[in-house]
Design a protein around this motif. Structure first.
Motif, short mmCIF file in Angstrom:
data_model
loop_
_atom_site.label_atom_id
_atom_site.label_comp_id
_atom_site.label_asym_id
_atom_site.label_seq_id
_atom_site.Cartn_x
_atom_site.Cartn_y
_atom_site.Cartn_z
N ALA A 1 0.81 -1.22 0.00
CA ALA A 1 0.00 0.00 0.00
C ALA A 1 0.84 1.26 0.00
CB ALA A 1 -0.92 -0.01 1.22
N TRP B 1 -5.10 0.30 -3.81
CA TRP B 1 -6.11 1.07 -3.08
C TRP B 1 -6.84 2.07 -3.96
CZ3 TRP B 1 -4.72 6.14 -3.52
CH2 TRP B 1 -3.36 6.42 -3.69
N ASP C 1 -4.75 6.01 5.26
CA ASP C 1 -6.03 6.00 4.56
C ASP C 1 -6.57 7.40 4.30
OD1 ASP C 1 -6.00 3.26 4.45
OD2 ASP C 1 -7.27 2.98 6.22
N ARG D 1 -4.81 8.82 1.34
CA ARG D 1 -5.24 8.16 0.11
C ARG D 1 -6.61 8.66 -0.34
NH1 ARG D 1 -1.69 3.90 2.08
NH2 ARG D 1 -3.15 3.09 3.61
#
Length: 507
Positions: free
Chosen positions: A78, A325, A448, A451
Motif C-alpha cells: 500500500a 487502493w 487511509d 489516500r
C-alpha cells in the motif's frame, strides 16, 4: 549443482550474439544443507549501471533488487513504511522525526552499523552532486539523538514533510559502510552493504556477482549467490530464458513474449500510465466541450489490444492496479457533455523513444478523426520535443508517465502535472480547486486519510478532461521455474530475496 547450457546463437542477429555471449558461468559451490544451498541464480537485467552503482543515482535500484543495499525503512504494497534498518520511528515535532536504529547489524566488510554511520550516509546523500532524486527540493539534515546517541537518529526537514519515512525508503538513501564513501564523492558499494547478499565484484557494464552473506542480521539467504548480466537487447534477454542461460529476466519485450512458455511469463503492473494530455490554455481544447469530445472518442480497449497485444490494463483513472487502493477508493465523477468537433484541426504529438507511443498515436488519430477532428501528427525524439510540449505548443500530447516517485506516493506526480505551478504541466492546467485539493492531500500523513484525499484530487483532475488516461503499462518478467520466491515488484525495488530458493535439489 545446476549447470546452465551455453546460449545457442542460431537465429540471433549479431547484436544479440555479442550481448548474450557475456553471460558468466555458474558457481560450483557445494551445497550447504537443506535450507541453504550452493545453487546460484542467474539474472539478465535490462539496463547496465550508468553511474558506477552509486546509490545516489538510479543504479541504487539495482542494489535493492539484488538485496545488497538496505534502507532505514521499506514500503509495503500500500506504500506504508515498514521497519528495516530502523526498527521504529516517531514524529517528535512538525519538522523532526526520530528513528531507532537496529542493533547487531554488520556491514559486509565486518564493521558495525552505528548511528554515526547512518548520519554520515544520509549526510553524504544531501551533499551529493547531483542530489538523489528523492531529495530534490528537500532540505534534510540527520544528527544523532542527543538523548540516545548510540541508538537513535533525528532527521529534520526545512519544511513540514509528513512523508519522511517513505522518503527514507528510497534505494537512493541506502546505508553503506564508511569505507564506501570516498573523499572525491565517489561511492563504491562493493562489499559495503548490509543485505543478505554481498556484492563481491562488478565487471563494468557487463556483469556483477553477489554471494550469500552469512553474517546477515535477518534470515540468511537460501541460495549461494546471484550472477547478474546486463543485456540491453530484448531479443537476447528472451533467448537467455528460452535456453536456460538465465533464471530471471527483466523486461521481456511484448514481441518476444509469445515465443516463451506462458508459465515462464509474469506480467507485473507498473505505476505508469499512458495518458493523452490536452492543452487547456489555448487552441481547440481550451473549450471543455471539445476536451469531452476527445475523451469520448478514445477507444482504450482497442489500443490495449492492438498496440500492447492485450498486455496492459485499460485505465479507469490516473492511478492503476500497481496502487491497489486506488480502484477501491475512486469516487464517481461528473462528466462534461461532449461538443461537435466539426472538422476542427488539432496537432497530436508524441515521441519515438518508447516504441509503442507512435503506434498509439496512429490509433488515436483514427479515433479522433472518426469523432470529427482533423488531426496532424508530430513525432520526434523526446529530447527534441519535451520543451515544446511543456510550452504548450501542441493541442494534444501522448505521454507514458510514472505516477509515483521514489516515496511511493502520487501527490508529487499530480502536483507537477496538474497544478498551476507544476513543473511538468503539459496540459497547461490551472484550476484553484485542484490546487487546493492537492495541497490538502500533501499535508496529510501517510495512510487511509491521505489516500482518500489523493482520490478526491484525482476526481477533479479527471473531471477537467485535461488528461485522458488510456492504459496502465505492465512489465513482463521471465522466470525459468527453477527458483521460487522471486519478487514481482511493481516499484522495481525487489527481485532476488533472502527467501528465494531452488525448486529442486541441485544436480
Amino acid at each position: 549443482m545446476r549447470v546452465r547450457p551455453a546460449l545457442p546463437v542460431v537465429g540471433l542477429g549479431l547484436s544479440a550474439l555479442l550481448l548474450t555471449s557475456c553471460f558468466s558461468a555458474p558457481d560450483t559451490t557445494e551445497e550447504a544443507g537443506a535450507e541453504e544451498t550452493g545453487d546460484r541464480i542467474g539474472v539478465a537485467m535490462l539496463n547496465p549501471p550508468r553511474s558506477g552503482l552509486t546509490p545516489f543515482s538510479d543504479d541504487a535500484f539495482k542494489l535493492a533488487r539484488w538485496s545488497t543495499g538496505e534502507t532505514l525503512v521499506v514500503l509495503d504494497e500500500a506504500g506504508d513504511a515498514q521497519p528495516a534498518l530502523a526498527t521504529a520511528w516517531e514524529q517528535v515535532d512538525p519538522n523532526t522525526w526520530r528513528f531507532e536504529i537496529r542493533q547487531g547489524v554488520t556491514f559486509h566488510d565486518g564493521t558495525p552499523l552505528t548511528v554515526d554511520q547512518v548520519v554520515a550516509a544520509l549526510t553524504a546523500a544531501t551533499q551529493a552532486s547531483p542530489k538523489p532524486r528523492i531529495l530534490d527540493g528537500v532540505d534534510l539534515t540527520a544528527t544523532a539523538d542527543p538523548d540516545a546517541p548510540e541508538t537513535a537518529v533525528l532527521v529534520r526537514t526545512g519544511d513540514i514533510d509528513p512523508l519522511v519515512p517513505q522518503r527514507l525508503s528510497s534505494p537512493q538513501l541506502s546505508i553503506l559502510a564508511a569505507a564506501a564513501y570516498g573523499a572525491d564523492g565517489v561511492v563504491d558499494p562493493v562489499g559495503h552493504g548490509t543485505g543478505p547478499f554481498e556484492l563481491v565484484s562488478v565487471q563494468g557494464t557487463s556483469s556483477a556477482k553477489l554471494d550469500r552473506y552469512d553474517g546477515y542480521w535477518g534470515d540468511k539467504a537460501k541460495i549461494a549467490g546471484i550472477d547478474v548480466n546486463f543485456v540491453p537487447d530484448g531479443t537476447a534477454r528472451a533467448a537467455a530464458l528460452r535456453t536456460g542461460t538465465a533464471d530471471v529476466v527483466e523486461a521481456i519485450p511484448v514481441s518476444q513474449a509469445s515465443l516463451l512458455d506462458e508459465d515462464q511469463i509474469f506480467e507485473v503492473p507498473m505505476p505508469r500510465t499512458n495518458t493523452l494530455y490536452l492543452n487547456t490554455e489555448r487552441g481547440v481544447f481550451a473549450d471543455p466541450a471539445m476536451r469531452a469530445a476527445a475523451r469520448d472518442a478514445v477507444d482504450r480497449d482497442k489500443i490495449v489490444d492492438t498496440v500492447y497485444e492485450g498486455r496492459a490494463d485499460v485505465a479507469q483513472g490516473l492511478l492503476g492496479p500497481a496502487l491497489p487502493w486506488a480502484a477501491e477508493g475512486r469516487p464517481a465523477r461528473t462528466e462534461t457533455a461532449a461538443g461537435n468537433p466539426a472538422g476542427q484541426e488539432i496537432v497530436l504529438a508524441t515521441f519515438t523513444d518508447r516504441a509503442e507511443l507512435p503506434e498509439v498515436a496512429v490509433q488515436l488519430q483514427q479515433q479522433l478523426e472518426a469523432a470529427g477532428f482533423t488531426v496532424r501528427q508530430e513525432v520526434r525524439e523526446y529530447s527534441q520535443i519535451e520543451s515544446d510540449a511543456l510550452a504548450g505548443a501542441f493541442d494534444a500530447f501522448i505521454l507514458s508517465r510514472a505516477t509515483v516517485l521514489d516515496s511511493g506516493d502520487p501527490v508529487a506526480y499530480m502536483y507537477s502535472d496538474f497544478s498551476c505551478e507544476g513543473s511538468f504541466n503539459i496540459a497547461q492546467l490551472c484550476d484553484p480547486q485542484i490546487d487546493e485539493a492537492l495541497q490538502t492531500a500533501s499535508r496529510i500523513p501517510a495512510g487511509d486519510d491521505r489516500r482518500r484525499a489523493i482520490m478526491a484530487a484525482e476526481k477533479l483532475i479527471l473531471e477537467s478532461d485535461a488528461a485522458i488516461p488510456m492504459l496502465h503499462e505492465r512489465v513482463i518478467q521471465g522466470e525459468s521455474g527453477d527458483f521460487t520466491g522471486v519478487a514481482r515488484d511493481s516499484r522495481e525495488r525487489e527481485l532476488i530475496r533472502a527467501t528465494t530458493a531452488a525448486t529442486t535439489a541441485a544436480s
